[in-house]
Design a protein around this motif. Sequence first.
Motif, short mmCIF file in Angstrom:
data_model
loop_
_atom_site.label_atom_id
_atom_site.label_comp_id
_atom_site.label_asym_id
_atom_site.label_seq_id
_atom_site.Cartn_x
_atom_site.Cartn_y
_atom_site.Cartn_z
N VAL A 196 0.82 -1.22 0.00
CA VAL A 196 0.00 0.00 0.00
C VAL A 196 0.85 1.27 0.00
CG1 VAL A 196 -2.00 -1.12 1.05
CG2 VAL A 196 -0.25 -0.13 2.51
N TRP A 197 2.16 1.13 0.15
CA TRP A 197 3.07 2.27 0.10
C TRP A 197 3.40 2.70 -1.33
CZ3 TRP A 197 7.08 0.68 -2.85
CH2 TRP A 197 7.31 -0.70 -2.91
N ASP A 200 3.58 6.60 -3.52
CA ASP A 200 3.14 7.55 -2.48
C ASP A 200 1.76 7.24 -1.95
OD1 ASP A 200 5.54 9.02 -2.64
OD2 ASP A 200 4.77 10.21 -4.31
N HIS A 201 1.51 5.94 -1.69
CA HIS A 201 0.25 5.50 -1.09
C HIS A 201 -0.96 5.88 -1.98
CE1 HIS A 201 3.13 5.84 2.22
NE2 HIS A 201 2.43 4.92 2.85
N LEU A 204 -4.70 4.93 -1.21
CA LEU A 204 -5.52 5.57 -0.17
C LEU A 204 -6.67 6.35 -0.79
CD1 LEU A 204 -2.89 6.84 2.42
CD2 LEU A 204 -4.52 4.96 2.68
N LEU A 241 1.14 -0.41 8.37
CA LEU A 241 0.21 -0.07 7.30
C LEU A 241 -0.90 -1.11 7.18
CD1 LEU A 241 2.69 1.17 4.52
CD2 LEU A 241 1.10 2.56 5.87
#
Length: 291
Positions: A196-197, A200-201, A204, A241
Motif C-alpha cells: 500500500v506504500w 506515495d500511497h 488511499l 500499514l
Amino acid sequence: MILNPARRRCLLGGLAGSVLALPVRAAQEQAVHLPGTEQFSLATSGGGYQVMVRPPRQAPRFAAGHPVLYLLDGNAFFGAYYDAARMQSELADDAILVAVGYPTPEPFDLARRAYDFTPPLPVGQTPQPGWPTLGGELEMMAFLSQQLLPDIARRFPVDAHRQVLLGHSFGGMFALSLFYAQPERFSQIVAISPSVWWQDHFILARERAFTAQAQAGKVALLGKRLLLMAGGAESAQTLQLTHSLARRLDSALSGQGLEVGHVVLADETHLSVPVAAATTVLRQVLTARRV
C-alpha cells in the motif's frame, strides 16, 4: 532489461533479491506433477497465463456449487496451498484451487507481475531507466473477469457467491484495487502484506472513494469479507500499514456488512508469510459464513 538489486526488490514489493538468484535446471531434470491437478494456458494480447487447478475432490457442500480460491503469483504458491488443502481434506475437498501463473519454471516473472499488478504512472511521471513497463492492472482485471472466471465456471459447477482472490505484496495491492473497483467480483479478498506504500500511497485515494460510496449505500457489502495478513518479522512499516488499513475499513464499513479480519503470523518474513499462511487462509475463507 537488467534491473539493479534495489529496483528489483522495489518492483517485487519487497521480495528479497535472493529469490531471483535461482539455480539453472539441468536439461535432463524432469518436471514434477502434483497428483490430481490440471494445467492449461489462456492467451491474452499481452502474453499467455499458465493456470494450475486442483479440482474438487467431492461433491459441493451447498447446492450452489463449489467455492474457488484464486491465487495470484500462482507459480510460487500453488504447491503450498495444494498441500494445505490435501492435509485439510475434511475442510477443503469440495473447494477448487486455481493458481494464476506465467509460462516460466521460475516462481516469479518480474516484468509480467510488475505490469499486471500496478496502476499507470501519474500524469507527467516517466518510468525510471531500467524499470519494466508498469500500469496493466485494468488488463489484468479484465482477464480475470472476462476470461479466467468464466472458463473455470464452464469447467466446474462454481458457487458465484464463494469466490476468493488471494494476492501477496504487489498482488495484495492489486487485490485491494480490484475490490475497490469491482466489489461484486469476489466474495472474499485475502491481501497478504499488500504494497500500500506504492506510488506515495496512491491506493488511499481509492480506499476513501470506495468507503464514501459504501457509506452512501451505493456498494453492496453484505457477505463480503476482507482478510489482511502480514508476517511478524516483516518491516515495521508493513505491519503498521496493514494493521491501520484493517482498523480503518472495519471502523468505516462493518456497519455496511463488510467483515474485516487481520492476522499476523509470528516470525514470518515477507518472503515466507504467503506460504506459511496457507493453512490459516484455507481455514478462514472456507469456513466463512455463506450469505
